[in-house]
Structures are given as structure tokens and as C-alpha cells.
Motif scaffolding. Structure first.
Motif, mmCIF file in Angstrom:
data_model
loop_
_atom_site.group_PDB
_atom_site.id
_atom_site.type_symbol
_atom_site.label_atom_id
_atom_site.label_comp_id
_atom_site.label_asym_id
_atom_site.label_seq_id
_atom_site.Cartn_x
_atom_site.Cartn_y
_atom_site.Cartn_z
ATOM 1 N N LEU A 271 36.619 19.515 49.000
ATOM 2 C CA LEU A 271 36.385 20.770 49.704
ATOM 3 C C LEU A 271 36.872 21.972 48.916
ATOM 4 O O LEU A 271 36.893 23.088 49.429
ATOM 5 C CB LEU A 271 37.084 20.737 51.055
ATOM 6 C CG LEU A 271 36.335 19.979 52.147
ATOM 7 C CD1 LEU A 271 37.137 19.986 53.429
ATOM 8 C CD2 LEU A 271 34.978 20.607 52.378
ATOM 9 N N GLY A 272 37.331 21.732 47.689
ATOM 10 C CA GLY A 272 37.863 22.854 46.910
ATOM 11 C C GLY A 272 39.145 23.395 47.508
ATOM 12 O O GLY A 272 39.418 24.588 47.441
ATOM 13 N N LEU A 273 39.946 22.519 48.112
ATOM 14 C CA LEU A 273 41.168 22.972 48.785
ATOM 15 C C LEU A 273 42.408 22.400 48.109
ATOM 16 O O LEU A 273 43.373 22.054 48.778
ATOM 17 C CB LEU A 273 41.144 22.559 50.263
ATOM 18 C CG LEU A 273 40.169 23.327 51.145
ATOM 19 C CD1 LEU A 273 40.143 22.741 52.544
ATOM 20 C CD2 LEU A 273 40.554 24.793 51.209
ATOM 21 N N LEU A 274 42.379 22.315 46.799
ATOM 22 C CA LEU A 274 43.569 21.824 46.108
ATOM 23 C C LEU A 274 44.718 22.799 46.338
ATOM 24 O O LEU A 274 44.512 24.006 46.357
ATOM 25 C CB LEU A 274 43.279 21.700 44.611
ATOM 26 C CG LEU A 274 42.427 20.498 44.219
ATOM 27 C CD1 LEU A 274 42.073 20.569 42.743
ATOM 28 C CD2 LEU A 274 43.151 19.200 44.517
ATOM 29 N N PRO B 99 47.928 25.175 45.582
ATOM 30 C CA PRO B 99 48.170 25.996 44.405
ATOM 31 C C PRO B 99 48.982 25.184 43.396
ATOM 32 O O PRO B 99 49.865 24.426 43.767
ATOM 33 C CB PRO B 99 48.981 27.181 44.941
ATOM 34 C CG PRO B 99 49.389 26.820 46.319
ATOM 35 C CD PRO B 99 48.459 25.764 46.804
ATOM 36 N N GLY B 100 48.671 25.314 42.145
ATOM 37 C CA GLY B 100 49.381 24.527 41.138
ATOM 38 C C GLY B 100 48.578 23.344 40.649
ATOM 39 O O GLY B 100 48.844 22.802 39.595
ATOM 40 N N LEU B 101 47.578 22.911 41.426
ATOM 41 C CA LEU B 101 46.703 21.834 40.973
ATOM 42 C C LEU B 101 45.325 22.427 40.695
ATOM 43 O O LEU B 101 44.873 23.321 41.407
ATOM 44 C CB LEU B 101 46.571 20.733 42.034
ATOM 45 C CG LEU B 101 47.789 19.880 42.324
ATOM 46 C CD1 LEU B 101 47.415 18.731 43.241
ATOM 47 C CD2 LEU B 101 48.405 19.357 41.043
ATOM 48 N N ARG B 102 44.650 21.908 39.662
ATOM 49 C CA ARG B 102 43.285 22.386 39.455
ATOM 50 C C ARG B 102 42.417 21.265 38.904
ATOM 51 O O ARG B 102 42.899 20.369 38.194
ATOM 52 C CB ARG B 102 43.261 23.597 38.544
ATOM 53 C CG ARG B 102 43.921 23.356 37.210
ATOM 54 C CD ARG B 102 43.486 24.363 36.178
ATOM 55 N NE ARG B 102 43.840 23.805 34.888
ATOM 56 C CZ ARG B 102 44.620 24.420 34.005
ATOM 57 N NH1 ARG B 102 45.099 25.599 34.278
ATOM 58 N NH2 ARG B 102 44.905 23.842 32.851
ATOM 59 N N ARG B 103 41.137 21.333 39.277
ATOM 60 C CA ARG B 103 40.186 20.339 38.805
ATOM 61 C C ARG B 103 39.785 20.743 37.401
ATOM 62 O O ARG B 103 39.362 21.862 37.158
ATOM 63 C CB ARG B 103 38.977 20.337 39.729
ATOM 64 C CG ARG B 103 38.026 19.177 39.512
ATOM 65 C CD ARG B 103 36.881 19.255 40.500
ATOM 66 N NE ARG B 103 36.221 20.564 40.425
ATOM 67 C CZ ARG B 103 35.316 20.887 39.520
ATOM 68 N NH1 ARG B 103 34.936 20.022 38.612
ATOM 69 N NH2 ARG B 103 34.764 22.084 39.520
ATOM 70 N N VAL B 104 39.959 19.823 36.453
ATOM 71 C CA VAL B 104 39.618 20.179 35.081
ATOM 72 C C VAL B 104 38.381 19.446 34.594
ATOM 73 O O VAL B 104 37.886 19.716 33.511
ATOM 74 C CB VAL B 104 40.782 19.908 34.109
ATOM 75 C CG1 VAL B 104 41.911 20.889 34.362
ATOM 76 C CG2 VAL B 104 41.277 18.485 34.258
ATOM 77 N N ASP C 296 25.667 20.146 44.203
ATOM 78 C CA ASP C 296 26.828 20.083 43.333
ATOM 79 C C ASP C 296 27.962 20.933 43.914
ATOM 80 O O ASP C 296 27.817 22.141 44.065
ATOM 81 C CB ASP C 296 26.432 20.591 41.943
ATOM 82 C CG ASP C 296 27.573 20.414 40.964
ATOM 83 O OD1 ASP C 296 28.595 19.822 41.361
ATOM 84 O OD2 ASP C 296 27.424 20.861 39.815
ATOM 85 N N LEU C 297 29.087 20.298 44.268
ATOM 86 C CA LEU C 297 30.192 21.045 44.876
ATOM 87 C C LEU C 297 31.155 21.605 43.837
ATOM 88 O O LEU C 297 32.002 22.432 44.140
ATOM 89 C CB LEU C 297 30.977 20.159 45.844
ATOM 90 C CG LEU C 297 30.248 19.609 47.052
ATOM 91 C CD1 LEU C 297 31.240 18.985 48.010
ATOM 92 C CD2 LEU C 297 29.467 20.709 47.758
ATOM 93 N N MET D 101 30.511 27.247 49.721
ATOM 94 C CA MET D 101 31.521 26.233 50.009
ATOM 95 C C MET D 101 32.075 26.419 51.422
ATOM 96 O O MET D 101 32.244 25.461 52.169
ATOM 97 C CB MET D 101 32.652 26.328 48.977
ATOM 98 C CG MET D 101 33.805 25.356 49.209
ATOM 99 S SD MET D 101 33.278 23.626 49.207
ATOM 100 C CE MET D 101 33.750 23.130 47.571
ATOM 101 N N ARG D 102 32.316 27.682 51.802
ATOM 102 C CA ARG D 102 32.829 27.934 53.154
ATOM 103 C C ARG D 102 31.827 27.507 54.209
ATOM 104 O O ARG D 102 32.184 27.052 55.283
ATOM 105 C CB ARG D 102 33.165 29.419 53.324
ATOM 106 C CG ARG D 102 34.535 29.786 52.808
ATOM 107 C CD ARG D 102 35.052 31.040 53.500
ATOM 108 N NE ARG D 102 34.176 32.175 53.319
ATOM 109 C CZ ARG D 102 34.225 32.982 52.255
ATOM 110 N NH1 ARG D 102 35.109 32.771 51.319
ATOM 111 N NH2 ARG D 102 33.392 33.988 52.157
ATOM 112 N N ALA D 103 30.543 27.650 53.894
ATOM 113 C CA ALA D 103 29.526 27.245 54.855
ATOM 114 C C ALA D 103 29.521 25.722 55.037
ATOM 115 O O ALA D 103 29.184 25.213 56.105
ATOM 116 C CB ALA D 103 28.154 27.732 54.396
#
Lengths: 314, 537, 270
Positions: free
Chosen positions: B54-57, B59-64, B74-75, B83-85
Motif C-alpha cells: 500500500l506504499g505505507l512503509l 519512515p526510515g524504510l524504503r522500497r529500493v 503497477d503499484l 494509490m489513495r484511491a
């Protein structure tokens, strides 16, 4: 809810009583005989004894306290030694000036601080956050009376935008009165923004970490609503409590600001009375300020359930 | 076969600051309407993997790296607005901690309506009606009142149902459930999960259940993904993973599940070590302005005997009084009535010192039971203050030996915060055993630990008990652990003992209805149709 | 990373303050009390870096001497407030029950006087001088320390390691001394640091009002008060002492923040 109100009200009574005892004791502890002070050094002993009886000073101390408390309860705080005016109206008149400045300043500071703190927390560790925290820490470190002097120097003496010395009541000339109020209010606002912003930021960071914020985002709630509906109300609760403390703190510390801007407020009255050894007024000011402080915090606590419904039940 | 609902390809998540890899090249897929379990211990990256969808990592974590596709969309590089929708609408999420996942300042109704109002065009009345219907659906008794109430007025189980209701209102295609019942007791856990499965089936929602509990996996899921330290270990059908795991780690997980050992028959004839008669503990009601609420009896007339060296397990849901019983038996909480005899002596009236020195307690939370400002060696040595006959060199030797016994030799100079949860619990056990007590109360000693660690600590505890022969009151809500360690079982409900007997009697021939409900709600590995038999039994 | 910058700047400012305060008497360029009416109100120059005041005294020398006065007052005050506050709060938190209730009722009543007001009131009784100032401010800040200590003690007593100590067979007093107090030190240290700042500010404010250290002995507060009539003609007189107070407070705030971050691991990752 009613239970919470009743409990909180009941807690105030012993505090107020102890405040009264403290003020009474303090004035008794001041070295020197009040009768001597009131009549001057070469007083007639008979006259002194008469005054002593009149003031109840020949009674045992606990009785004196009850007698004094009874008078205080009816709003009789005695008369000023310097000009023989009743103390309470004097205090109330001066209090209006102090209260106006303090309330406007704290209101302004709270509005700015809550927003700034929320934004800083939202963008935690960004350059914006650093700037807000740095600015707040800087403001926190500037003594109010110095900031006041600098503002006077700049806007009053150099730029001549604003009047420097004096005071006009609102009842006489609203525009003039406002002009005199601008600098004191700006000074106090600036200083209090420091404390409140740091508190609001810390509280917002705590809240932003909680699951219900992620929960709101996971529902698709847009970010401004997440901040406005889910973070702000919860982060505001601790800031709200601090506002109560700040209000009281300012009422105590207002004397310096009133000295800088030569305003006839409550703090100035207290300091002048101390220099004039006008103890009834000193006693009245101390008692009045403490009572106001207790009442302000009572109101703050009574409003608290509006921000945090858990308190009413706990 | 159609394309899967969700595919996660070579997902990689890093800690932004340190670059530590949290999720490392993980791929899996979920079919429409499927129930997938993501299994892993702490640090496995299972929560991060779910939140990345959901793109809700945090703070401090990120998808690389890696791709995430939902329904062909594609999310990974989606616009925030899109994404919010999708959030809430297509993918719903249920959280672990019922106490902090609902906003305390807003009424239940407003929070439930929030998602509906965002994603569907409905009138206020329609929204309200949909919410009320859903509250009925999750078996909330007074929906109208609940709608206007605030979250703090509900228990954990009720809150989880409210949360489930608010998420399922939007009929998402995928439900992410992150340890949704870990904080609940056995009975509520069963109820919430059963409801979740039912709602998901009705709406055709696929479920991704993130859990550490293999029992739940076996009961609810069709397929499972096993993660360890950010890496995918194995994936397959639940039956295959549980009965024929291909990887060593999966086997280790399965083996870590508590199993019933042969009855020890440790029950010793003769006088019991400790006997409790009519024990009653009350907590003062809250002080109101002019009156006090009536006292609440947390333990209400308990009779109990424990033989030397015997392990008696106390089981029950939250609020059953089992923890209070343990504290009261150690005289940490005063008893309102009743007596406790230790080796025949009354220890309540006499404040018996010998009993205090012969009894010990192991806590649930290994993080708060060790003084953060003492070194491990000092912590373990502290009970020996009260053994005056030990010389200081003997004491040091005893402490070192004890640390060796719990597998932490050479740790004497460490601070508690330098240790993991399992290591801390070993220290707590060492502290409890170092004075060779004859009676130990163990209050949920492993429930805060990871599964593999649980197994190790339980094994250690059993070994030490065999070696030192202390009697144990083992308090737990986890019937599986109880089944492994207990000689006898006591079932408590509402401050009273409703059933007690030998382990085999209680587990195989439960008499009381509450015991049967507890047993039925306990998730066990369903390899031999055990659970089905129990559920119908 | 942020706290390191905090620590460096804060530490440097406070080190400068303390260094100046301790050694001021040895190397002030001029005698801070020597009046030289020929050199009245001189603007900053190579000889007088911060100019001279209305009596021709060297402002830099007076600032340095003022630092010593402020540090002595602030340190003594914090010492008094912390030692008595810890004792009172510790006793209340340890004994609990009615003792606690009575102590806290009195404490809360005293807290109802804003700090500086209480100090002001006590100053009336004791008189305006350095000792009076220390006693007054010390008394004024005892209630806040006592409150924090009591709260900390009560919350630590709920921790499981205190229960563990009880199970071991340790007496309540031993648990208090061995387990509760060492864990209560961190919050008290944080509070004492910020209190140093509050006291310094309150001292300046009282001196500014003419209720603190009496002239001619220099303090930043009374220098600021004395500068007011010359604000337009000799602005340096108003700017220099205020800047000293502000920089000191900034140093303390920065140092206090990094101390809090270090002692409260929860905040460190924030």
C-alpha cells in the motif's frame, strides 16, 4: 463526564485553601511590624494599640487567619497603605491590562505553534523541520524583556512606527490603545511560540507513530485530512495542558514586560507595591495571581475531555 | 487460470539510514479469494512486505527494488492520488494492536464512515445504514450505540471487530491482516478470525494473513509463504509446508510447536508442598467523590495444591484471575481471605521469610523485568544477597555456573539492553533459579518471545526443573505450551477454578463447557484431523 | 545525527560561560567596578570592545563579572532545589498513602504560584541580595522537582524489576535505593539542566526589576535595567547583556535536548 467535573472541582478546594495559608504566612513572615509601617516611626503607642485591635492583630494567629479568610471570601482584600484605596478594585483594573496582553499573545502563539509543530513533525528530519525546531529553540532562548527592549529600540526609537512610553486605555481611544499593545503582544507571542512549538512537535511525532494514523492512510484518507482529523486533535491535548501552565507562568512573569513597556498592569502593581512596602497590595496581588492560575488550570482541565474523550471516564 | 490478484516480484526494502536490508528479493502472488498466510518471526520483514503493497512503509524504510502489481496495475510507481484511491477501496488493512489502531478522539461511527465517504457517493443516511448493517454483521450487540461511542469504551476483541467491520464495509479485493489477533485472548482470537474468513468469503476478498502462529496458518490458510530475516524461505500449500517442509528453517518452525510429552507421572503422593484454601483477592473499587465502588473479586475462593517438583498450569482468558492468583500465592498481593500453607506452615499470617526465600517469579515481559541499570552478572547475583553462608568467591562461581546453564556464559558484564528478548528471558530464569527455589511462579514466561525462541526457553525451563526439582505454577493462555509442560491443569474463569485435573484428563476429556470452548479455540496443527475432532467434540 | 551538532554548539557555549565565570576575576581587562566619568558612554572600540557604560565602566569586564555572579546564583539554586526536591519527592513516592497526599497537596499549592512570583514573594521576606536570591529561587523551584521525582519514583515502582526485587526478598528500602533511585536519576538530570536555564532567566528578570543582586555589583539583568535610559544613544549597553543571556540559554537548551535524547532512548530514534 459529570463525575469528572465534580472530581476536578473538588480537587481545587484544598489547593485554594493552601494557597491562602501560604500567602497569609508569607506576609506574616515579612520582618517589621505592620502597624509600625502603617503609622510611621514616631507613632503614638495608644494609637498603635487601637489600630492593632482594629486589624485584629491582638488575636491568636489562627483566628487572624480565619478572620482574614472570611474577609477575602467576601472580596475584601483590605486597603492600600500608600493611597488608602481598596485593594480588589485596584487589582481588577490593573489585571485587565495584563490579561488582555497575555490572552491575545498566548492565543496567537498557540495558533502559530500548533501548525508549525504539526508541519515540523510531519516533515520530521527535513530541512523545514530543522528550521522550525531551530527557530523555536532560538525564540525559547531569548529573554522576553531583552526582546522587548530590542523591539522598542527598532520600531519605537529608530523607525518611530510605534509609541515608546505610556499607555492609553481602550475606553479612551481604541486605535491609540492598540498601538501601545502591539509591541508587548508581539514580544510575548514570540517568546511563547518557542515553548509551544517544541511541545506541539513532540506531541505530533508521538501521534504520527501510532497505528491509527497508518490505519487512516490505509483507508485512502488524503494526507491533509490525516493530519487535520487524526493527528491534530490527539496531538493538541498535551499542548492544551501546557497552554494552561504558560498562561499562569506569563501572569507571574508579566512584571518584566510591563516594566519594559511601562504598562500599568498587575505585575507592575506588585513590583511597585513591594518597593513601597505596601503589604496589603502585595498580599492581594499574590493571592489574586495564584487564584487566577488555579482557575485557569481548572478551566484547561475541564475542557480537556473535548480533545480526549478517554479522560471523562478514566 | 486467470492472472493472480496480486503479484510481488523481487521486492527489496532497505533502511534508509543504514542501508540494512529488511526485505531481500521476495516474490509471491495471491489469487482472487485466496487465503494466504505470510509466516515469520520478528525481523523476518513480513510486516514491511505487506505495508509496501500500500506504499505505507514506516519512515526510515524504503522500497529500493521490485515490482508490485494489483489486478494488472503497477503499484510500485503509481501516482499518490491513484494509490489513495486504491487504499481502502481495493486493499483493506487490519492492524495488530486494537488499543492504538482506532483514533481515541473520534467516535466509532465517524471512523467507519470515513472510508465509505471517501470512496463511494452515498448520502449520510445511507452511510449510517451501511455501517450499522456491518456492525450487526460482526455481531456487535448494540450497533446504534456503538456507532456513537468512542473506541476506549470497548474491549480489545470488540475493537478488532469494529476495525474489521470498517475495513470490510468497502468490500476490498484484498485484505491485509497484520497479526490481527496476537493481542487477543484465545476465545476472542477465534471469534475475530472466524468472522474475517466468513466476511472475506462473502465478498470474494482475498486475505493475506501475517502471523507467527502456525496453528492459525493450519486452521485458516490455503497457502503459506515463509520468511526469515527478509528472505523468502519457502512457499507452498499449507498442508505441504506443515507436513513436509522442504527447508530446514520451516522444519525448525514446525518442530518448535509445543507437543505433548509422555505423562511424567510426577505427581507425588503425600503432603503437598503448597496448599491454598479458599483464597480470595479483591481489588478496591474506584474511589468516587462521595462513595466507593464495590470491591471486585479478582480471585474468588480458590483451592489448589501443588506437590514438590510438580508443574501445575493455570489457564484462562484475560480477566480470569490467573495472574492475580500467581501474585497472591507469592504474597505480592494481599489476600482478602483464605490461607496459603507452605510445607504445612501458614505463610500469610506469619509473613514467613523461609517461604519468601524459597519462592520465585518469572515474568512475561523480559524487557521490563530486568533493572536497566544493572549488569547481567549483578542481576543474577542479587538473590544470593540473602544466602549469607555463601562466600563472595562461591557466589561468583554460582552466578557463572548459572549463566553457563542458561547458555549465556561470559555475559556477566553485559547490560540488559544489549540482549535479545530470548536472552533476557534466560537471564530472568537464571535469576529465579540461582537460589535453588522450591517453588516458581512462571507468568506467561514465553508468550512475548518468537516461536523458535519459545521452544528453546521452554526446553531450558523443563531441563532446569528436572535438574533442580522445583515445583512450578505455570500461568499461560497458550494451551499448546501448557500441553507440553504441565503435569496438572487448572482452568480459571471469572476468578474461580472451573475445572482441574491431570493434563491428559483436561485435554482429552474436558468436563466444563468453558474448557471445551478454550480447547476448541486453540489453534493446533491440523495434520491428523485433531482440531476437527476437537471442534466437533 | 542532529544531537551531535546540538551537543557541540551547546557544549561550546556552556563551556565558554563556565570558563569565563570561573576565571573572570583573573583577567577582566578593567576593574568592573572602577568608575571613570571621563570615559562615559563610549561606543565599542579597540580599547573597550563592548564600550563603556554611564559611569565609564568597561562593559566587557562587567559582563565577565556578571557571568560569574549569574553562574554562582544559578548553580547554588539548582543544587538547593534538586537536593531538597529529590528528598521531598522521593519520600512522597516511597511512603505513598497519606504522607504522599499531604506533601503533594502542599506542593501543588506552591506550584500554583508561578515560579518567579514565588521567588518574588520570598525575596520580600529575605531581602534583595545574592543569598536571598538563591534561597528564593531555590524554594520556588523545589515543587517542580519534587513533582517530577515523585512521578518518576511512582512509575518506576510499577516496573516488573521492582516486583522481582521484592520476590528476591529485598526490603522496600533496599529496592528503593538500589533499583528505584538509580533509574530516577536520568529524568532529574534532564530537568536540572533546563532548570539551570530557568533560574538564570529568573535571576536576570528579578535583577532587571531591581529585586535581584543590587548594584553596583554587575549582573546581566541589572546591567540591562541600567541601560534603559541610554537605549537610543548607547544601544550597545542594551544589546550586549541580553545577547549574553540569550546565548547562555541557547547553550543550555541545546545541551538539554541532546541530554534528553541520550537518556530517553525512545526519543533518540525520533
Amino acid at each position: 463526564m459529570l463525575g469528572y467535573l465534580a472530581r476536578r472541582l473538588a480537587m481545587t478546594i484544598p489547593t485554594l485553601l493552601l494557597v491562602a495559608v501560604a500567602v497569609f504566612t508569607l506576609v506574616r513572615l515579612i520582618p517589621g511590624d505592620p502597624v509600625q509601617v502603617m503609622l510611621g516611626d514616631n507613632a503614638d503607642p495608644a494609637q498603635a494599640a487601637q489600630l492593632r485591635t482594629q486589624l485584629g492583630l491582638d488575636q491568636p494567629v489562627p483566628l487572624q487567619f480565619l478572620y482574614w479568610l472570611g474577609k477575602v471570601a467576601t472580596g475584601d482584600l483590605g486597603h492600600s497603605i500608600t493611597n488608602n484605596l481598596p485593594v480588589l478594585p485596584l487589582i481588577l483594573e490593573r489585571f485587565q491590562v495584563s490579561a488582555t496582553i497575555v490572552l491575545v499573545a498566548v492565543g496567537l502563539a498557540a495558533c502559530i505553534a500548533v501548525v508549525a509543530g504539526l508541519i515540523a513533525a510531519w516533515k520530521q528530519n527535513s530541512a523545514l523541520d530543522l528550521a522550525i525546531v531551530g527557530g523555536a529553540t532560538l525564540l525559547l532562548s531569548i529573554p522576553s524583556f531583552w526582546l522587548g527592549l530590542l523591539l522598542l529600540l527598532l520600531f519605537g526609537l529608530k523607525l518611530k512606527w510605534l509609541p515608546v512610553i505610556g499607555y492609553v486605555p481602550f475606553s479612551e481611544n481604541v486605535w491609540q490603545a492598540t498601538l501601545f499593545m502591539v509591541l508587548p503582544i508581539v514580544t510575548l507571542t514570540a517568546v511563547e511560540i518557542g515553548v509551544l512549538t517544541r511541545m506541539a512537535r513532540a506531541a505530533s511525532i508521538e501521534v504520527l507513530r501510532l497505528e491509527y494514523v497508518t490505519h487512516a492512510r490505509a483507508k485512502g484518507v488524503p494526507e491533509w485530512l490525516v493530519l487535520g482529523r487524526h493527528v491534530l486533535p490527539n496531538a493538541f491535548a498535551p499542548t492544551w495542558t501546557l497552554i494552561g501552565l504558560v498562561l499562569g507562568h506569563l501572569l507571574g512573569g508579566i512584571a518584566v514586560i510591563e516594566t519594559v513597556f511601562t504598562l500599568p498592569g498587575l505585575g507592575r502593581l506588585l513590583v511597585d507595591s513591594i518597593f513601597a512596602r505596601d503589604y496589603p497590595v502585595v498580599q492581594g496581588c499574590l493571592l489574586f495571581t495564584a487564584v487566577i492560575y488555579v482557575v485557569v488550570n481548572l478551566i484547561v482541565d475541564l475542557c480537556y475531555p473535548l480533545f480526549d474523550p478517554r479522560v471523562a471516564v478514566a | 487460470m486467470t492472472a493472480p490478484l496480486l503479484t510481488v516480484d523481487h521486492l527489496r526494502i532497505e533502511a534508509a539510514r543504514t542501508g540494512a536490508v529488511v526485505v531481500d528479493d521476495v516474490s509471491f502472488a495471491i489469487e482472487r479469494g485466496e487465503f494466504l498466510a505470510v509466516v515469520g518471526e520478528s525481523g523476518s520483514g513480513k510486516t514491511a512486505a505487506a505495508r509496501a503493497i500500500l506504499g505505507l512503509l514506516p519512515p526510515g524504510l524504503r522500497r529500493v527494488g521490485g515490482a508490485i502489481q494489483l489486478d494488472g496495475e503497477d503499484l510500485a510507481d503509481i501516482a499518490p492520488r491513484r494509490m489513495r484511491a486504491l487504499r481502502g477501496r481495493s486493499v483493506g488493512m487490519v492492524f495488530q494492536e486494537p488499543m492504538v489502531s482506532l483514533n481515541p478522539a473520534i467516535s466509532v461511527g465517524v471512523q467507519m464512515a470515513e472510508g465509505l465517504a471517501l470512496h463511494e457517493k452515498l448520502t449520510r443516511a445511507e452511510i449510517r445504514q451501511r455501517c450499522l448493517d456491518m456492525l450487526v454483521r460482526v455481531q456487535i450487540r448494540d450497533p446504534a450505540r456503538t456507532f456513537d461511542a468512542y473506541p476506549h469504551e470497548f474491549s480489545g476483541g470488540m475493537r478488532q471487530r469494529i476495525m474489521l467491520a470498517s475495513v470490510m464495509l468497502l468490500k476490498p479485493k484484498l485484505l491485509l491482516a497484520d497479526e490481527p489477533t496476537t493481542a487477543l485472548d484465545t476465545l476472542s482470537q477465534r471469534e475475530v478470525l472466524d468472522l474475517m474468513v466468513e466476511l472475506a468469503r462473502d465478498h470474494g476478498t482475498a486475505v493475506m494473513l501475517i502471523t507467527h502462529n502456525l496453528g492459525l496458518v493450519s486452521r485458516y490458510a490455503q497457502r503459506a509463504v515463509v520468511l526469515r530475516q527478509g528472505k523468502l524461505v519457502e512457499t507452498g500449500s499449507v498442508r505441504q509446508i506443515l507436513s513436509a517442509p522442504r527447508e530446514a528453517y520451516t522444519r525448525q518452525l514446525v518442530d518448535a510447536l509445543p507437543r505433548r510429552s509422555a505423562a511424567s507421572g510426577r505427581r507425588v503422593a503425600g503432603d503437598p508442598l503448597i496448599s491454598v484454601r479458599g483464597l480470595k483477592v479483591s481489588f478496591g473499587g474506584r474511589q468516587r467523590l462521595f462513595r466507593r465502588d464495590a470491591d471486585v473479586a479478582a480471585v474468588n475462593g480458590v483451592d489448589l495444591e501443588i506437590g514438590a517438583g510438580e508443574t501445575v498450569a493455570v489457564v484462562g482468558g484475560s480477566g480470569s484471575g490467573k495472574t492475580t492468583l500467581g501474585r497472591a500465592m507469592l504474597r505480592l498481593i494481599p489476600a482478602a481471605a483464605g490461607e496459603i500453607r507452605f510445607q504445612g506452615r501458614d505463610v500469610i499470617a506469619t509473613r514467613d521469610r523461609a517461604f519468601r526465600l524459597a519462592s520465585q517469579l518469572v515474568f512475561q515481559d523480559p524487557y521490563s523485568s530486568l533493572d536497566p541499570r544493572m549488569r547481567v552478572g549483578e542481576i543474577v547475583a542479587e538473590p544470593l544477597r540473602h544466602v549469607p553462608e555463601l562466600s563472595s568467591s562461591e557466589r561468583d562461581r554460582r552466578v557463572a555456573g548459572m549463566l553457563d546453564e542458561v547458555g549465556l556464559g561470559g555475559f556477566a558484564h553485559r547490560w540488559p539492553h544489549e540482549l535479545s528478548g530470548g536472552q533476557r528471558q534466560r537471564i530472568a530464569i537464571a535469576r529465579a533459579i540461582v537460589r535453588h527455589p522450591s517453588f516458581v511462579v512462571a507468568d506467561e514466561p514465553v508468550s512475548a518471545l518468537d516461536m523458535t525462541i519459545q521452544a528453546q526457553v521452554l526446553k531450558l525451563f523443563e531441563r532446569l526443573q528436572a535438574q533442580y526439582g522445583f515445583a512450578c505454577l505455570f500461568i499461560s493462555h497458550d494451551l499448546a505450551a501448557v500441553e507440553q509442560v504441565a503435569d496438572r491443569v487448572v482452568v480459571m474463569q471469572g476468578g474461580r477454578i472451573v475445572e482441574q485435573g491431570s493434563r491428559d484428563d483436561v485435554f482429552d476429556r474436558p468436563q466444563h463447557e468453558y474448557t471445551r470452548a478454550l480447547l476448541a479455540a486453540t489453534p493446533v496443527l491440523d495434520l491428523a484431523g485433531q482440531a476437527a475432532a476437537r471442534a466437533s467434540g | 545525527m542532529k544531537w551531535r551538532i546540538n551537543t557541540v554548539i551547546g557544549g561550546a557555549l556552556i563551556a565558554l560561560l563556565l570558563g569565563t565565570a570561573v576565571t573572570a576575576a583573573l583577567w577582566t581587562p578593567f576593574d568592573p567596578l572602577r568608575i571613570n566619568l571621563k570615559a562615559r558612554l563610549q561606543a565599542p572600540s579597540a580599547l573597550h570592545w563592548f564600550g563603556t557604560d554611564e559611569f565609564g565602566r568597561d562593559v566587557l569586564s562587567r559582563l565577565m563579572a556578571g557571568a560569574a555572579a549569574s553562574v554562582v546564583v544559578a548553580l547554588a539554586t539548582v543544587l538547593i532545589a534538586v537536593s531538597i526536591g529529590v528528598l521531598v519527592g522521593g519520600v512522597a513516592g516511597y511512603l505513598r498513602g497519606w504522607t504522599d497526599r499531604i506533601i503533594m497537596a502542599v506542593n501543588d499549592a506552591l506550584l500554583a504560584f508561578p515560579g518567579i512570583l514565588l521567588a518574588l514573594a520570598v525575596m520580600i521576606v529575605i531581602g534583595a541580595n545574592k543569598t536571598g536570591l538563591v534561597l528564593a529561587l531555590g524554594l520556588a523551584y523545589i515543587p517542580s522537582i519534587a513533582r517530577v521525582v515523585r512521578g518518576t519514583v511512582l512509575s518506576i515502582r510499577e516496573k516488573e524489576y521492582i516486583e522481582a526485587s521484592r520476590v528476591i526478598g529485598n526490603s522496600e528500602l533496599y529496592s528503593m535505593l538500589r533499583h528505584v533511585l538509580p533509574n530516577a536519576i536520568a529524568p532529574v538530570a534532564v530537568l536540572a539542566t533546563s532548570m539551570f536555564g530557568w533560574v538564570l532567566l529568573a535571576e536576570s528578570a528579578l535583577s532587571f526589576l531591581g529585586l535581584g543582586v543590587p548594584p553596583p555589583a554587575p549582573t546581566w539583568g541589572n546591567m540591562l535595567a541600567a541601560s534603559r535610559p541610554y537605549m537610543e544613544t548607547a544601544a550597545w549597553l542594551s544589546i550586549a547583556p541580553g545577547l549574553c543571556i540569550a546565548l547562555t540559554l541557547l547553550g543550555i537548551n541545546l545541551l538539554g535536548d541532546s541530554l534528553r535524547d541520550r537518556l530517553d532512548p525512545r526519543m533518540a530514534h525520533g
